[in-house]
Design an enzyme around this catalytic site. Structure first.
Site, PDB file in Angstrom:
ATOM      1  CD  GLU A 148      29.789  58.559  78.488  1.00 14.24           C
ATOM      2  OE1 GLU A 148      30.486  58.142  79.454  1.00 14.24           O
ATOM      3  OE2 GLU A 148      30.099  58.359  77.303  1.00 14.24           O
ATOM      4  CG  PHE A 154      31.425  48.875  68.041  1.00 14.17           C
ATOM      5  CD1 PHE A 154      32.242  48.289  69.004  1.00 14.17           C
ATOM      6  CD2 PHE A 154      31.548  50.233  67.805  1.00 14.17           C
ATOM      7  CE1 PHE A 154      33.173  49.042  69.706  1.00 14.17           C
ATOM      8  CE2 PHE A 154      32.484  50.989  68.500  1.00 14.17           C
ATOM      9  CZ  PHE A 154      33.296  50.387  69.452  1.00 14.17           C
ATOM     10  CD  GLN A 155      30.867  52.727  71.249  1.00 15.97           C
ATOM     11  OE1 GLN A 155      30.376  53.610  70.548  1.00 15.97           O
ATOM     12  NE2 GLN A 155      31.849  52.961  72.110  1.00 15.97           N
ATOM     13  CE  LYS A 202      26.403  57.668  62.748  1.00 17.05           C
ATOM     14  NZ  LYS A 202      27.808  57.204  62.679  1.00 17.05           N
ATOM     15  CG  MET A 261      27.294  57.362 106.938  1.00 20.37           C
ATOM     16  SD  MET A 261      27.005  58.234 108.492  1.00 20.37           S
ATOM     17  CE  MET A 261      26.306  59.783 107.902  1.00 20.37           C
TER      18      MET A 261
END
Lengths: 171, 600
Positions: free
Chosen positions: B62, B124-125, B174, B496
């Site tokens: 993502e 969940f999630q 949802k 760097m």
């Protein structure tokens, strides 16, 4: 930075009354390391869509300018007004102060309350709850006097403020 | 309570929330979404499956979806769109969102959320996405009522693209995606938002003050940043016009590269920590500075109390909070960079005062002397490839070929070399993570740019450490046959970090060595791409040409000098006139103060 002079600022913020708006304002202060000396919030218009946040903060002139600009760019913010800069204004705070005392101390507590124009809003044989409004210094002074008498608990709203005269702010 | 309350429309045409969202996206002109499916966004994926107007690009992580949308947005000027699921989908996107916030990139990120009745139950999630992304976005929304759905999408696009652009999250439970919802069209542009009204037109009085200062300047400099790019290509054209009509020198920030043509004699190069001597000394020595669309970032100013001490400063920015944040200025102009430049040009013509041409000529003479130091010079000798040389040859070869070229980078030394040695003559061709400094940005950004510009040559100039942070996107390149070229300057160090350890920490190279590297050629091949390697200077050009000629994705592993440092450098806590120059230069190298070591 050359400027080191700190000043206190009382800022009125008119916001859309929506979920999370207070978190945005508070998050801005904590995330950017600004001070919050006091913060109050409540809906102020007849429809309940606009809330007014009064925040008392302190910092250098540059920091206070930043705070105002950062507040103003939040999407749900309608208006940011620096009352301390824009002219004379009134600041008030409401406090509920519980004093637990017996005997002569009760008399003394009532006498002082009278002098400070604090009202008794609850009383038992061993306690009083005083209600008072004023600026922060007045409430501080009253609490200091009550401490040796039996100051048990203090609940304060934080400052609300409004400009004197005809000047007014609207969303 | 929800962010936007919409009165129920008269129409009774109700469709599932997911379809309403897609319809709103279409109305907003969306053609591509970068995303990754998951439980809570399945209704949107189902709706996507049943239409053809919007293309979905399946990324492998993502974070990459957000960077790809950034690359898409930066190379086109359009709003990039991201779709991720709830919980880990949203938290993985956070780095990309902050990246877009700091670089002012317009994005709309749709995140799934557990159904409204489960919010707050540690489902969940489930993650508190609006809570987590509040400081990571320009604005965010949680849609709790179906009737608010389409209005919220329209408003999110307006907020993302207007004013100072930025990322906007819409969190979508949802049940809202499934429940029938009404559709509301986007309000016409003439209807202002209730509370959000960025100032676009500059104040005429401030423009006059600015022109008066600039007309009287003896040693002026124009310092232009990403705001000019965000204002669209016309703003870049106006920047060129203003610079030429005034005869002033112009420098760009890292974010502003391409806003002013690098090949133009008025260009001083990039300024700041790894900027050119002439740009930094012009900033230090100027008497009037016009900052347009830049924000006096710490990478640009160096030590603040010694920053451009003798100049009057004009700052034009679309974001009032950028003005007087770090540097106190004399004239503040709030407005869009393009409108501001147009107003400056007009006011300059209308102002009858004469410029001090003689002083300006003297100033250019001084700049010429600084330029003569040739601060970016390096010596390519022997078989070991200097990283600067690799970038320079890449630039020269792509320029010879005349193909539209878009460069993205990861973060580190290679990024600075790319900024120094790759010349950009047009805006929207340079995609780099400037504000957040996100390693792993370049590959997905190039991917997004390639989607938006299928005929362009999209090259990610990378380091061997950064590229591994989003290497999984090689899979996306293969799936969509995206001919992105990954040009790795491989010095086997987080360069760097190593450079700072050399300069600041006694050469103790703590954890900065890139051990156990993969074989990048085989890695490319395993992802169905072409792998190439240049081990010595003789192979460099042919590898570059072969990389460009190949029609598909390529990883070119360029083995470069391991201990090369990136110069010039303004060490932390130093001023513009205290640069460290390269070892081949007569420098004024100084050690870093303890005060400077605290800074990053």
């Amino acid at each position: 930075m050359s400027e080191t002079n700190q000043r206190s600022a009382t800022i009125a913020v008119l916001v859309e009354n929506e979920a999370g708006v207070l978190a945005r304002v508070i998050g801005l202060f904590s995330g950017r390391g600004y001070n919050i000396d006091s913060l109050t919030v409540a809906p102020v218009d007849e429809t309940g869509r606009i809330s007014r946040i009064t925040v008392v903060t302190s910092g250098t002139e540059m920091v206070i300018e930043q705070i105002k600009a950062q507040l103003d760019r939040l999407v749900p913010v309608h208006k940011v007004s620096d009352l301390s800069l824009e002219g004379p204004h009134l600041t008030r705070e409401l406090a509920l102060i519980k004093v637990v005392a017996q005997g002569d101390d009760r008399v003394e507590a009532l006498r002082l309350a009278d002098a400070f124009r604090a009202r008794v809003v609850d009383a038992t044989t061993e306690s009083f709850v005083f209600e008072m409004t004023g600026n922060a210094e007045k409430i501080d002074a009253f609490c200091a006097l009550m401490r040796p008498i039996g100051l048990a608990e203090v609940s304060r709203t934080g400052a609300v403020a409004i400009a004197r005269g005809t000047r007014h702010i609207a969303a | 309570m929800s962010a936007i309350t919409t009165p129920a429309p008269a129409t009774t045409d109700l469709r599932p929330g997911a379809e309403v969202i897609l319809q709103a996206l279409k109305e907003q002109g969306v053609e591509v979404i970068f995303g990754y499916p998951g439980g809570s966004v399945l209704p949107i994926y189902d709706a996507l499956f049943q239409q053809n107007a919007i293309r979905h690009i399946l990324v492998r992580h993502e974070q990459a979806a957000v960077h790809a949308a950034e690359g898409y947005a930066r190379s086109t000027g359009k709003v990039g769109v991201v779709l991720v699921t709830s919980g880990p989908g949203a938290t993985n996107a956070v780095t990309g969102l902050v990246d877009a916030l700091l670089d002012s990139i317009p994005l709309v990120c749709l995140t799934g959320q557990v159904p409204t009745h489960l919010i707050g139950n540690d489902a969940f999630q489930e993650a508190d996405t609006t809570g987590i992304t509040r400081p990571a976005t320009k604005h965010n929304y949680l849609v709790k009522r179906s009737e608010d759905l389409s209005r919220t999408v329209h408003e999110a696009f307006h907020v993302a693209r207007s004013g100072r652009p930025g990322p906007v999250v819409i969190d979508l439970p949802k049940d809202i995606l499934i429940k029938p919802a009404p559709y509301t069209e986007a309000p016409p542009a003439s209807v202002p938002h209730r509370s959000y009204r960025p100032q676009v037109e500059p104040d005429a009085a401030r423009i006059k003050e600015a022109v008066a200062l600039l007309k009287g300047a003896k040693r002026p400099v124009i310092y232009a940043g990403g705001g000019v790019i965000n204002a669209g290509p016309e703003a870049s054209r106006l920047l060129g016009e203003f610079t030429h009509m005034t005869g002033m020198p112009c420098t760009n920030t890292l974010m502003g590269l391409g806003a002013f043509p690098a090949s133009d004699p008025h260009f001083l190069g990039m300024l700041g920590m790894h900027g050119t001597v002439e740009a930094n000394l012009a900033m230090h020595g100027c008497d009037v500075m016009l900052n347009i669309g830049a924000r006096f970032d710490d990478r640009v100013t160096g030590r603040l109390d010694k920053f451009s001490p003798d100049s009057k400063k004009i700052h034009a920015d679309i974001d009032p909070s950028s003005i007087n944040k770090n540097v106190k200025v004399d004239v503040a102009i709030v407005g869009d960079a393009g409108r501001t430049l147009a107003a400056l040009i007009e006011a300059w013509k209308a102002d009858s005062a004469a410029q001090d041409k003689e002083a300006l000529a003297g100033w250019w003479q001084q700049i010429k002397e600084w330029r003569a130091k040739d601060c970016l010079a390096y010596k390519q000798q022997g078989p070991i490839i200097k990283p600067q040389h690799a970038v320079k040859r890449l630039f020269e070869i792509t320029r010879e070929m005349g193909r539209e070229t878009i460069i993205s980078t990861e973060v580190g030394q290679h990024q600075m070399w790319a900024a120094q040695y790759f010349g950009f003559d047009k805006p929207n061709r340079w995609l780099t993570s400037g504000g957040l400094g996100t390693m792993g940005y370049g590959l997905p950004a190039a991917m997004g740019a390639q989607i938006a510009n299928p005929d362009a040559l999209c090259i990610d100039i990378a380091g061997e450490a950064s590229i591994l942070m989003n290497i999984q996107e090689m899979g996306t390149l293969a799936q969509y046959r995206l001919p992105v070229k990954v040009f790795i300057l491989n010095n086997e160090y987080m360069g760097m970090v190593r450079q700072w350890q050399e300069l600041l920490h006694g050469g103790r190279y703590s954890e900065s060595y890139s051990a156990a590297l993969p074989d990048f050629v085989k890695l490319a091949e395993s992802f169905h791409a072409k792998g190439l390697r240049a081990e010595n200077a003789d192979q460099l050009d042919s590898v570059i040409r072969e990389m460009i000629a190949h029609p598909g994705p390529v990883i070119a592993d360029i083995l470069v000098a391991k201990d090369e440092n990136c110069f010039p450098m303004i060490p932390s806590g130093a001023a513009h006139n205290e640069m460290i120059l390269g070892p081949d230069q007569e420098g004024n190298a100084r050690s870093v103060t303890d005060e400077g070591k605290v800074l990053v």
